[in-house]
Structures are given as structure tokens and as C-alpha cells.
Design an enzyme around this catalytic site. Structure first.
Site, PDB file in Angstrom:
ATOM      1  N   LYS A 148       4.940   8.445  -6.913  1.00 51.63           N
ATOM      2  CA  LYS A 148       4.025   8.326  -8.051  1.00 51.63           C
ATOM      3  C   LYS A 148       4.607   9.016  -9.281  1.00 51.63           C
ATOM      4  O   LYS A 148       4.496   8.510 -10.404  1.00 51.63           O
ATOM      5  CB  LYS A 148       2.670   8.941  -7.693  1.00 51.63           C
ATOM      6  CG  LYS A 148       1.880   8.161  -6.654  1.00 51.63           C
ATOM      7  CD  LYS A 148       0.568   8.861  -6.362  1.00 51.63           C
ATOM      8  CE  LYS A 148      -0.243   8.119  -5.315  1.00 51.63           C
ATOM      9  NZ  LYS A 148      -1.510   8.820  -4.996  1.00 51.63           N
ATOM     10  N   GLU A 195       2.591   7.074   7.248  1.00 52.35           N
ATOM     11  CA  GLU A 195       2.316   8.094   6.229  1.00 52.35           C
ATOM     12  C   GLU A 195       2.024   9.439   6.880  1.00 52.35           C
ATOM     13  O   GLU A 195       2.341  10.494   6.324  1.00 52.35           O
ATOM     14  CB  GLU A 195       1.149   7.665   5.344  1.00 52.35           C
ATOM     15  CG  GLU A 195       0.978   8.555   4.114  1.00 52.35           C
ATOM     16  CD  GLU A 195       0.022   7.962   3.093  1.00 52.35           C
ATOM     17  OE1 GLU A 195       0.460   7.091   2.321  1.00 52.35           O
ATOM     18  OE2 GLU A 195      -1.156   8.358   3.094  1.00 52.35           O
ATOM     19  N   HIS A 222       7.247 -17.313  18.276  1.00 51.72           N
ATOM     20  CA  HIS A 222       8.020 -18.290  17.522  1.00 51.72           C
ATOM     21  C   HIS A 222       8.705 -17.615  16.333  1.00 51.72           C
ATOM     22  O   HIS A 222       9.176 -18.298  15.433  1.00 51.72           O
ATOM     23  CB  HIS A 222       7.097 -19.408  17.042  1.00 51.72           C
ATOM     24  CG  HIS A 222       6.404 -20.116  18.149  1.00 51.72           C
ATOM     25  ND1 HIS A 222       6.963 -21.190  18.813  1.00 51.72           N
ATOM     26  CD2 HIS A 222       5.219 -19.884  18.753  1.00 51.72           C
ATOM     27  CE1 HIS A 222       6.135 -21.616  19.759  1.00 51.72           C
ATOM     28  NE2 HIS A 222       5.068 -20.833  19.742  1.00 51.72           N
TER      29      HIS A 222
END
Length: 543
Positions: free
Chosen positions: A457, A323, A352
């Protein structure tokens, strides 16, 4: 010289040791030399100057005309005004006193003797930092057991409430939002409030807020008589707010030593102000990030902490780094599309999972190993083989993975901590906060605004407004079956037909929303084009 011995020489020469905070940084497996440090000397000096001005109170976020003062949180005497200094000192005292009163049962729930659980409601920086600290430093003896609403997913909130169960009567809820208008946090607050009411509990006797003075949440808490409010300030951004009330209050309530966290961060700040790169881990990190990605973020940073307690650190760093650094334009207004991708889980789990690709796949990353010397916080020594413990294996896997990557010409660096403690976690947060600031200066971007987040937003708000119009269209149709295109046209948004389709799909999948779909169920199609069936659906309002 033998290659192994040459690496040992390189390790000794380049190791950054910070004894005051129990941290050392090994950059020896990154491909750079003295010439690189010399070439970057002038730019690094500029980064040091910019950071010094920021700490003195310069307007570092010009978009919003705000100072950036998270460094003052652990050193209030450095604040540019007495008012800010006093506010920080007062906040810290208020947090400590409130937590102590909760622990002693002076502040208690409406229908129980004592608070035993903590529900933190926030999003982004108001959740990631507190979650990381709670996970890293939590123990079975915590004063309050922490839970989180960190999304606006109803099912996710239901799962959290189910874990709390009958303990809701003993649960203290902290709502964290600077303005109170952040939709995810507001929704979480309303969901929590509904849960308390269903249980016959007064929400206001279980609730407190961390918020900006005079904002929506602050006014709500005051009008409803919540237990307390704690401040958030414009000069502290969400992703750098862990050492404000945002993070200190949940940590103190959990029973974590916040004085030690602040002390570790404060001492790390002293170390990371050093003008000598060889003695400054944050400056070294920023230069290596720049080197690895060619100053353009062309390689991802893979964070692998070899400690379960630090598993959430990569999630915390994703926001802090991405950000801050993911920007379209530089400080001169030029389009640059800067950024630095962060991902990771933990060692040795990743051996793994994706270490296979790191070793043999595209060379599009560099690794940050985080190593912790202390094996366990308590308990007896357990040998899984004669003279060998599980911790020996863990460290062996780190050394082996580091060696395997180096043999394949893949870059890595290692940050070593003596232990995971409140002090070391505070130092870790401070080191990376300043590394992000230095790197932003090196690439010439503003690390302290987030226009992309605001754009997202705004787009979400437009979709919700569209949903309201869709529901109005269906209500006015009085049960008439309508196709998606018809609904889009009647809603006045014919070009948004795809968005209308997606909204209607979800509404129809939830019977309580009062929208039914006729046809369009591809599961009912034995033969033919299920896609066409889905898209030919018609909808109407019921009930």
C-alpha cells in the site's frame, strides 16, 4: 494384505468424524504414521495452549497491541469483557432488525417501493468472505440479489453496474472498510456514488457502512445521512471477519440464515478445541500441512471442492491462509520466509485442467478434496444413464482422481460435508480459521498481522504521488513535448524513470486524462525496432 484393503484399514483407523457439525476428515492418503503424531505431540500441546490464551483475550497481535477475537463472534459469552460481549450481541440484533426492515419494505429506496439488489463494496476480507457465502448459499429466491465491487478497476465496476442496469434505483449499497481509508474501497464508493447521481438518485438514501467508529467512513456516513452504520472492531481482522457484520450483514440482506451460520461455527469451535488430534479436524489439518511442506511450506495446497457452490472457497482460503502464514520473520525475529501457497478451482473441472500435472508432474503439492454428499438442493432425480445420475459421475470423478494421485505417490486428504447449508458453511469457515491458528503456532509465526500488505500500500501511494508530480510537470511545460527522462528529472525523481514511463503510457492511452503521446507507437512500425520506438515517445499535456 492387499493394498486396497490396507488403505481401507488406514481409512477406518484415521478418519476424524464430527457428527455435531456433519463433517468428517479423511487423512488416510497422506503419508504419515503414529510416530509422526507422537513426535509432534509437544508442539501441538503448545498450539493448544496458545489458542486457549488467544480466546481468553491475550494480546495475540503484538505489533498493534490488539486482541484477536473472531471466536467470540459466535460465542459472545466467551468474550473477555462485558463490553465486548454486549457489543457483539447488539451488532447481531442490529443486523437482523435492519435486514428484516429492508425485506418488509419498512426501509426502502428513494424512488422505488422496495430494495431488490445489493451492491457490496469492499476489498480482501471485506469482499472474499461475503462473495464466497453469497455464491455458496444463494438461490433464485434470494430477498436481494448480490453484486460486488471488489477492486479499483473502472471497467470491472462498469460491468457490474451494467448487470444491475435500471435496477440501480432498487439497489442497496454496503460499503465495508474498517478505517474508510482503504483506497480500493473508497474508490468503489465514489464510483457508485457517481453512478447513483447520474441516475438522479440520492446515494445517501441507498447507502450504509460497516466500519470502525470514528473513522473516515464512519464520519462520512454520519455527515451525509446514510441509512445506517454497523461496527467493525480492532480485534477482528479482515480475513477472519466473515462472521462479524462484514459478512453477516450482506448475508442477512441476501436472505441467508445467519443464525445457522453462527451455530455451525460455534459447534465447530467446540469440536476444534478438543485436545485429541484424532477428534479435532483443525488440529489434524495443521499437522498434515506441516508434514506435507516439511514445516516450511515447501508444497502448495491445492483445494478441489467437488461442488459448484464451493467454487470460491479456494479464493477465500488464499487470503485466510496466505496472508496469515506468509511471513518474513518468526516470533523470535529470525528471518524464516514462511508461507503456504493455496490454489484451486473445482472438481471435476480441474480434471480437464491441471490434474494431469498433479499426477505426472513435480511432486510439489498436496490436495485437499472437499466432497458434498447431497447432490442437489431441489429438483427431480435425473438419470443420465440407467441408474446413474450426474452426481454419481461427480463422486466417481473424485474417487478416481483420488486413486490416481495415490497410485502416483501424491498426497491428498478429503473433507466431507453432508450438504452445503448455512450451518455447514459456518462450520467450514471455523474449521479453517482454527487450523490456520494452530499451524501458525507450529511454525512459530504471528498469523494476525500483515506487514507485507502494508508495504504494498505504501509503495502504491508513492506511485500516485509521482503521478501528481508528472501531471504538474506537463501542465507547467505548456504543451512542450518532453521525453520520459526529462519528465522524470523535472519531477525530481530521475531514478524513477521506468515508473514515469509506465504512468505516462497509461495516461496517454486514456484520452480523458489530457496527455498525448507523440511517436512511440510500435503498432505503426512496419520495419525496425518497435521497442526503441516505444521508448522514444514524447508526451505533452493537451486541453
Amino acid at each position: 494384505m492387499n493394498e486396497t484393503l490396507a488403505l481401507w484399514e488406514r481409512y477406518q483407523k484415521n478418519l476424524v468424524v464430527c457428527p455435531s457439525v456433519g463433517v468428517w476428515l479423511d487423512p488416510s492418503r497422506m503419508r504419515y504414521d503414529e510416530r509422526y503424531l507422537e513426535q509432534m505431540g509437544e508442539r501441538m500441546e503448545g498450539a493448544f495452549r496458545a489458542m486457549a490464551e488467544l480466546e481468553k483475550g491475550a494480546i495475540a497481535n503484538p505489533d498493534e497491541r490488539r486482541m484477536v477475537g473472531h471466536y467470540w463472534l459466535r460465542a459472545p459469552e466467551l468474550a473477555p469483557t462485558g463490553e465486548i460481549r454486549d457489543a457483539i450481541v447488539s451488532m447481531k440484533r442490529q443486523v437482523a432488525e435492519f435486514a428484516e426492515n429492508v425485506h418488509q419494505g419498512v426501509i426502502k429506496p428513494a424512488q422505488a417501493d422496495r430494495f431488490k439488489n445489493l451492491l457490496v463494496i469492499g476489498i480482501g476480507g471485506s469482499a472474499l468472505g461475503p462473495q464466497f457465502v453469497a455464491s455458496a448459499l444463494g438461490s433464485p429466491s434470494d430477498a436481494l440479489r448480490p453484486f460486488f465491487f471488489d477492486n479499483t478497476d473502472p471497467d470491472g465496476m462498469d460491468r457490474t453496474l451494467a448487470k444491475i442496469g435500471q435496477g440501480l434505483a432498487e439497489t442497496l449499497t454496503v460499503v465495508i472498510s474498517k478505517s474508510g481509508a482503504t483506497k480500493e474501497t473508497r474508490n468503489g464508493m465514489l464510483e457508485a456514488k457517481a453512478a447513483y447521481e447520474r441516475a438522479g438518485l440520492p446515494f445517501e438514501k441507498h447507502a450504509l457502512a460497516v466500519t470502525g467508529e470514528g473513522g473516515l467512513l464512519h464520519r462520512t456516513a454520519a455527515s451525509e445521512g446514510w441509512l445506517a452504520t454497523f461496527p467493525m472492531w480492532d480485534w477482528v481482522g479482515g480475513r477472519t471477519s466473515e462472521l462479524s457484520a462484514v459478512g453477516l450483514l450482506p448475508a442477512a440482506l441476501q436472505g441467508i440464515d445467519i443464525d445457522a451460520m453462527l451455530s455451525g461455527a460455534r459447534d465447530a469451535d467446540v469440536v476444534t478445541r478438543a485436545k485429541s488430534v484424532r477428534h479435532n479436524p483443525s488440529a489434524t489439518l495443521s499437522l498434515l500441512w506441516y508434514l506435507a511442506g516439511g514445516g516450511r511450506g515447501h508444497k502448495a495446497m491445492v483445494v478441489l471442492p467437488y461442488k459448484d457452490r464451493l467454487e470460491l472457497f479456494s479464493r477465500y482460503l488464499q487470503q485466510l491462509v496466505m496472508e496469515s502464514l506468509g511471513k518474513e520473520r518468526d516470533l523470535e525475529g529470525r528471518v524464516v520466509h514462511q508461507g503456504l501457497v493455496v490454489y484451486g478451482n473445482k472438481g471435476s473441472t480441474d480434471q480437464h485442467a491441471y490434474v494431469q500435472q498433479l499426477r505426472d508432474g513435480p511432486d510439489n503439492f498436496f490436495v485437499t478434496f472437499i466432497r458434498v454428499l447431497t447432490e442437489r438442493t431441489a429438483g427431480a432425480l435425473v438419470e443420465v444413464e440407467p441408474g446413474i445420475t450426474s452426481g454419481d459421475y461427480l463422486d466417481g470423478f473424485w474417487l478416481g482422481t483420488r486413486r490416481a494421485l495415490n497410485e502416483s505417490g501424491r498426497d491428498s486428504l478429503t473433507l466431507t460435508l453432508e450438504n452445503v447449508s448455512p450451518r455447514s458453511v459456518g462450520a467450514l469457515i471455523a474449521i479453517y480459521e482454527r487450523a490456520v491458528g494452530y499451524y501458525a503456532s507450529l511454525i512459530g509465526i504471528n498469523a494476525y498481522h500483515q506487514p507485507g500488505v502494508e508495504a504494498g500500500k505504501k509503495a502504491a501511494a508513492e506511485v500516485l504521488e509521482l503521478e501528481v508530480r508528472i501531471m504538474r510537470v506537463l501542465a507547467e511545460a505548456r504543451g512542450e513535448l518532453l521525453g520520459v527522462q526529462q519528465i522524470a528529472e523535472r519531477a525530481g525523481e530521475p531514478a524513477e524513470v521506468e515508473a514515469v514511463h509506465h504512468v505516462l503510457e497509461r495516461l496517454a492511452a486514456n484520452p480523458a486524462r489530457g496527455v498525448t503521446r507523440v511517436g512511440g507507437d510500435p503498432r505503426a512500425v512496419a520495419l525496425g525496432d518497435a521497442r526503441a520506438t516505444l521508448l522514444d515517445a514524447k508526451f505533452r499535456r493537451v486541453g
